[in-house]
Design a protein around this motif. Sequence first.
Motif, short mmCIF file in Angstrom:
data_model
loop_
_atom_site.label_atom_id
_atom_site.label_comp_id
_atom_site.label_asym_id
_atom_site.label_seq_id
_atom_site.Cartn_x
_atom_site.Cartn_y
_atom_site.Cartn_z
N SER A 150 89.65 75.96 31.83
CA SER A 150 88.86 77.18 31.90
C SER A 150 87.71 77.04 30.91
CB SER A 150 89.71 78.40 31.53
OG SER A 150 90.69 78.64 32.50
N LEU A 151 86.63 77.72 31.20
CA LEU A 151 85.48 77.69 30.32
C LEU A 151 85.21 79.10 29.81
CD1 LEU A 151 83.08 75.38 32.37
CD2 LEU A 151 84.51 74.75 30.42
N ILE A 152 85.01 79.23 28.50
CA ILE A 152 84.76 80.54 27.92
C ILE A 152 83.95 80.35 26.65
CG2 ILE A 152 86.87 80.58 26.52
CD1 ILE A 152 87.05 83.56 27.15
N HIS A 153 83.16 81.36 26.31
CA HIS A 153 82.39 81.34 25.08
C HIS A 153 82.90 82.45 24.18
CE1 HIS A 153 78.99 81.52 22.33
NE2 HIS A 153 78.62 80.34 22.80
N PRO A 154 82.96 82.21 22.86
CA PRO A 154 83.43 83.25 21.94
C PRO A 154 82.72 84.58 22.10
CG PRO A 154 83.31 81.16 20.78
CD PRO A 154 82.72 80.93 22.16
N ARG A 155 81.46 84.58 22.50
CA ARG A 155 80.73 85.84 22.61
C ARG A 155 81.38 86.76 23.64
NH1 ARG A 155 76.71 82.28 24.73
NH2 ARG A 155 76.74 82.23 27.01
N ASP A 156 82.01 86.18 24.69
CA ASP A 156 82.67 87.00 25.69
C ASP A 156 83.84 87.78 25.08
OD1 ASP A 156 81.01 85.95 27.75
OD2 ASP A 156 82.28 84.16 27.83
N ILE A 157 84.53 87.13 24.15
CA ILE A 157 85.66 87.77 23.48
C ILE A 157 85.18 88.89 22.57
CG2 ILE A 157 87.57 87.41 21.87
CD1 ILE A 157 87.56 84.45 22.87
N PHE A 158 84.20 88.60 21.74
CA PHE A 158 83.76 89.58 20.74
C PHE A 158 82.96 90.72 21.36
CE2 PHE A 158 84.79 85.84 18.27
CZ PHE A 158 85.59 86.41 17.29
N VAL A 193 86.65 80.13 18.05
CA VAL A 193 86.85 81.58 18.02
C VAL A 193 87.23 82.04 16.62
CG1 VAL A 193 88.25 83.49 18.91
CG2 VAL A 193 87.45 81.71 20.46
N GLU A 194 88.04 81.26 15.92
CA GLU A 194 88.41 81.60 14.54
C GLU A 194 87.17 81.64 13.65
OE1 GLU A 194 93.01 80.14 13.91
OE2 GLU A 194 91.38 78.73 13.51
N LYS A 195 86.29 80.67 13.82
CA LYS A 195 85.07 80.63 13.01
C LYS A 195 84.18 81.82 13.33
CE LYS A 195 84.99 75.62 12.36
NZ LYS A 195 84.33 74.32 12.73
N ALA A 196 84.07 82.17 14.61
CA ALA A 196 83.27 83.32 14.99
C ALA A 196 83.87 84.61 14.44
CB ALA A 196 83.17 83.41 16.51
N GLY A 197 85.21 84.68 14.40
CA GLY A 197 85.87 85.86 13.87
C GLY A 197 85.57 86.09 12.41
N LYS A 198 85.41 85.02 11.64
CA LYS A 198 85.07 85.16 10.22
C LYS A 198 83.70 85.82 10.06
CE LYS A 198 87.81 81.22 8.66
NZ LYS A 198 87.80 79.90 7.99
N ILE A 199 82.81 85.48 10.95
CA ILE A 199 81.46 86.05 10.89
C ILE A 199 81.47 87.51 11.35
CG2 ILE A 199 79.12 85.89 11.82
CD1 ILE A 199 79.60 82.85 12.09
N MET A 200 82.23 87.78 12.42
CA MET A 200 82.25 89.12 13.01
C MET A 200 83.20 90.07 12.29
SD MET A 200 80.09 88.79 15.45
CE MET A 200 80.36 90.35 16.31
N HIS A 201 84.05 89.54 11.40
CA HIS A 201 85.06 90.35 10.71
C HIS A 201 86.02 91.02 11.70
CE1 HIS A 201 83.45 89.99 6.60
NE2 HIS A 201 82.29 89.89 7.21
N ILE A 202 86.31 90.31 12.77
CA ILE A 202 87.32 90.76 13.74
C ILE A 202 88.27 89.59 13.91
CG2 ILE A 202 87.78 91.66 16.05
CD1 ILE A 202 84.89 92.58 16.20
N ARG A 203 89.47 89.73 13.39
CA ARG A 203 90.39 88.60 13.30
C ARG A 203 91.09 88.28 14.61
NH1 ARG A 203 93.37 85.65 9.63
NH2 ARG A 203 92.40 86.64 7.84
N MET A 204 91.10 86.99 14.95
CA MET A 204 91.98 86.50 16.00
C MET A 204 93.30 86.16 15.33
SD MET A 204 91.72 83.26 18.64
CE MET A 204 92.01 82.02 17.37
N ILE A 205 94.33 86.94 15.58
CA ILE A 205 95.58 86.72 14.88
C ILE A 205 96.46 85.66 15.56
CG2 ILE A 205 95.60 88.99 13.84
CD1 ILE A 205 97.63 89.88 15.90
N ASP A 206 96.14 85.30 16.78
CA ASP A 206 96.87 84.22 17.43
C ASP A 206 96.18 83.82 18.72
OD1 ASP A 206 98.80 82.31 17.91
OD2 ASP A 206 100.48 83.70 17.99
N HIS A 207 96.47 82.62 19.13
CA HIS A 207 96.12 82.13 20.47
C HIS A 207 97.41 81.60 21.05
CE1 HIS A 207 93.67 79.07 23.12
NE2 HIS A 207 94.33 79.98 23.83
N VAL A 208 97.86 82.18 22.14
CA VAL A 208 99.15 81.83 22.73
C VAL A 208 98.94 81.19 24.10
CG1 VAL A 208 101.39 82.71 23.51
CG2 VAL A 208 100.29 83.71 21.49
N VAL A 209 99.57 80.04 24.29
CA VAL A 209 99.54 79.35 25.58
C VAL A 209 100.84 79.68 26.31
CG1 VAL A 209 99.28 77.16 26.79
CG2 VAL A 209 98.19 77.49 24.54
#
Length: 241
Positions: A150-158, A193-209
Amino acid sequence: MSPSLTATDLLPREKLAASGRAALSDEELIALFLRTGIPGCNVMELSRDLIRKAGSLANLGRMEADDLQSLCKGIGIAKAATLTAAFELGRRAIQEEKAQVSINTAQDVYDYLAPEMLWHVQEHIVVLLLDIRKKLIRKVDLTVGSLTASLIHPRDIFRAAIKHNAHCFILAHNHPSGDPSPSEADRLLTDSVEKAGKIMHIRMIDHVVIGTASATRDQPYYSFRPPSFTAGELADAVYTV
């Protein structure tokens, strides 16, 4: 109920009225939605045939109306639509009930998402947006990939996290193969995504497969959450940038 009749002698509708819905077999429940059979096949035979051709009740439940029509040529759009709507209603009821609980662990994520994601034959990436108490705000479907990626960009998440005022979030996706072992692409996505979260101050607490249970692995999912973090620490931790 007539003294001369047993529960097994009753038609599905009468059996349900006499003994409750739990007393009905899978075939009988399906027959209630189909209502009638098709030429050369009564409704109970049709119900059994659908499950047999699908391979399982779970496989049948993940099919769209056109899949059902292809599975059994005698089924029209009315029967197919009714049956798929019944399965979808049940799935939504489960999701609604689970949305009322907190999501604190990877097991919670798996329990919430597996009933839906294990049906997918392609990779699906979703984000679970959480409030400060770890209550689910919303599940957002982000993208559907190929059979292998799958293809995704962190901006879609934030973008979704900001729109719904999320305190934190959990990223999740399925592996159609059933093996939840992370790929290199999974690791790269987690890192970005973790790096982007540090900038956005919105934490990704997990990535689950999300995968499937197997005798060769301890659990049917993979969690990227560092084992040193407890649920409480994750909830209270803040980034320093």
